[in-house]
Design an enzyme around this catalytic site. Structure first.
Site, PDB file in Angstrom:
ATOM      1  CE  LYS A 102      10.210  26.429  -9.463  1.00 27.07           C
ATOM      2  NZ  LYS A 102       8.359  25.549  -8.965  1.00 27.07           N
ATOM      3  CB  SER A 181       8.260  28.108 -11.991  1.00 29.40           C
ATOM      4  OG  SER A 181       6.824  27.761 -11.085  1.00 29.40           O
ATOM      5  CB  SER A 205       4.981  26.478 -11.388  1.00 23.93           C
ATOM      6  OG  SER A 205       4.326  27.340 -11.721  1.00 23.93           O
TER       7      SER A 205
END
Length: 540
Positions: A102, A181, A205
């Site tokens: 990420k 996210s 997330s």
């Protein structure tokens, strides 16, 4: 967009048709253990496997935009090194396993954009000086880092639109939100752009995008994994864990990522508190037999007192919408068929528990988290928010340093403090956290529960391309888990009538992550709910 695909990844390399069909069949939906079996049989080299994933990214990611950056050259160099290593060299548990990271997680030499264009200003990029602790461990275990996944700016959204990389679509239908996210990682893993990937989770997330992409997403016990080297959203609630297509692969990744890190005080002593690894010892098909779970009442029925009068209140005051309720009830019956008892009672974690959880106030300490991150993982040009603003001439987003987002955050801006010297730290954070955790544990013990079960989202994900569609992302009421620090896992539950996935979430007991993984594995093996998405090719 920061997409930079190297070597043959810029366009799929030509391969004989028979060879291509074979590797496509063998690698699609492959697990860590499955890939290692192929290596042991000398079916493929690490370079061949890495190239297959790079080719697949080049073929499809023009549509889904899951990746911000692809390091084809670096990945192939690492693969070649692993192929050239002497047979006597002991392999790590992720040897030859292509993964994605990420974009808020530091990888030496890569831009840690955290999805925000402010960190990509030419000549002022936030180039990571070293790896985050979890990345160090993944590399040491032999993982091949393919690239960075897109994410909303600073992870502050339930969908996956960023100023650095645009919009990511769901692997099952690109028009729909993958959730946020960690939506870039979720779409990439679901689309078979990697074997697994990392996510971060402040309120939902990891678990929410895992649910929207029919994946396993793990939120570990707070302190089991280090967040040092990960750009914070809210460092007192942030956490990191893996997303994978199967529980066994996610469990292997988690045991690699966990560990004590001097830069993250939350991890101190975690080795003694955590269950023993490898987690494979907990992954048994009968792990649900005789176990007891309950449904948090406020998740099912909402919190009308909390949301009364709020202009941006969620549907049904945070309760579960009818189509999600139907999918959830089916999942409960699947759990019961696998041997578990599931209790639904209005006395179990009612709205009063949710109110207690929400008393935690971390907003006065947000800037401290950002400054700590930039101090240790910022580039030469800046090591604090103040230095960033001086170096770039740009203002740092107010909501990240104690301000508010108009129309999204309640209340006003708060004076920023350091938590360990703040005389109000007990009132703001530690006291409410202890109270809420005590309620959770008392309820669990009173009802003799092994954990709680609930939908990973209150509503299905939706088509973001329709005129007037919400830009906020699909709603989830699971952030209470982060606030009290207990582990949770999202597993593929089923599919809605429109073909989009439903995710089931299970929360457990602090430092009993292995037990929780066992429950997820048993449910997975009893149902086999995941199915392969049908992808649409992107622009070359």
């Amino acid at each position: 967009m920061l997409l930079a695909v190297m070597a043959c990844a810029a366009a799929p390399c030509a391969r004989p048709q028979q060879e291509a069909a074979g590797i496509d069949r063998d690698l699609m939906e492959i697990s860590v253990d499955g890939l290692h079996k192929l290596y042991a049989q000398h079916r493929y080299t690490v370079t061949q496997v890495t190239q297959w994933y790079l080719d697949r990214i080049a073929r499809y990611d023009g549509t889904y935009r899951a990746l911000l950056f692809v390091d084809g050259k670096g990945a192939l160099m690492r693969a070649a090194e692993e192929d050239a290593a002497p047979a006597s060299v002991r392999h790590g548990v992720l040897w030859g396993v292509p993964i994605v990271i990420k974009a808020n997680t530091s990888v030496k030499g890569w831009v840690t954009s955290a999805g925000w264009k402010g960190y990509t200003i030419e000549g002022k990029q936030l180039v990571a000086p070293r790896d985050a602790f979890v990345v160090e461990r993944l590399r040491a275990a032999g993982a091949i880092l393919l690239g960075q996944t897109n994410m909303p700016d600073f992870a502050a959204s339930d969908t996956n639109v960023s100023t650095a990389g645009g919009r990511t679509g769901d692997a099952y239908d690109v028009r729909f939100s993958p959730g946020g996210s960690s939506g870039g990682t979720a779409t990439a893993v679901a689309a078979n752009f990697a074997v697994l990937g990392t996510g971060t989770d402040t309120a939902n997330s990891i678990r929410q995008p895992a649910a929207n992409n029919s994946l396993v997403g793990i939120l570990p016990t707070r302190g089991l994994t280090s967040i040092a080297g990960i750009h914070p959203l809210d460092w007192l609630r942030d956490n990191t864990g893996p997303l994978a297509r199967d529980t066994a692969s996610a469990a292997i990744a988690l045991e690699v990522m966990q560990g004590e890190d001097p830069l993250d005080a939350w991890t101190k002593g975690s080795a003694a508190k955590a269950e023993k690894t490898p987690y494979a010892r907990y992954l048994k098909k009968d792990a649900l037999k005789g176990k007891r779970f309950a449904v948090p009442w406020f998740v099912l029925e909402g919190s009308p007192t909390v949301y009364r009068g709020e202009p941006d209140a969620p549907p049904l005051a945070g309760g579960v919408v009818p189509e999600t309720r139907a999918a959830f009830m089916k999942a409960i019956e699947q759990m019961r068929a696998a041997g578990a008892t599931v209790i639904i009672d209005k006395e179990i974690l009612p709205e009063s528990f949710f109110i207690a959880v929400r008393r935690m106030n971390t907003q006065p300490y947000r800037r401290e988290g950002v400054d700590l991150f930039l101090r240790d993982f910022g580039p030469a040009e800046y090591h604090s928010v103040a230095e960033y603003e001086a170096a770039t001439g740009e203002a740092f987003p107010a909501f990240m340093v104690g301000g508010v987002r108009p129309g999204k955050d309640s209340g006003g801006a708060m004076v920023q403090r350091e938590i360990e010297t703040d005389p109000d730290r007990e009132k703001n954070f530690y006291g409410p956290q202890r109270e809420a955790l005590a309620i959770y544990e008392a309820t669990r013990k009173k009802w003799k529960l092994d954990g709680f079960v609930y939908p990973a989202l209150q509503i299905p994900t939706y088509d973001e391309t329709l005129p007037g569609a919400s830009k906020a992302g699909p709603y989830s009421e699971t952030g209470w888990v982060n606030r009290i620090g207990v582990p949770a896992v999202s597993v593929p539950g089923d599919f809605y009538a429109n073909g989009l996935p439903f995710g089931l979430e299970i929360s457990g007991v602090r430092w009993h992550d292995g037990d929780l993984l066992g429950y997820a594995y048993a449910y997975e093996q009893a149902t086999h709910n995941r199915r392969l998405p049908k992808l649409v090719e992107g622009e070359k």
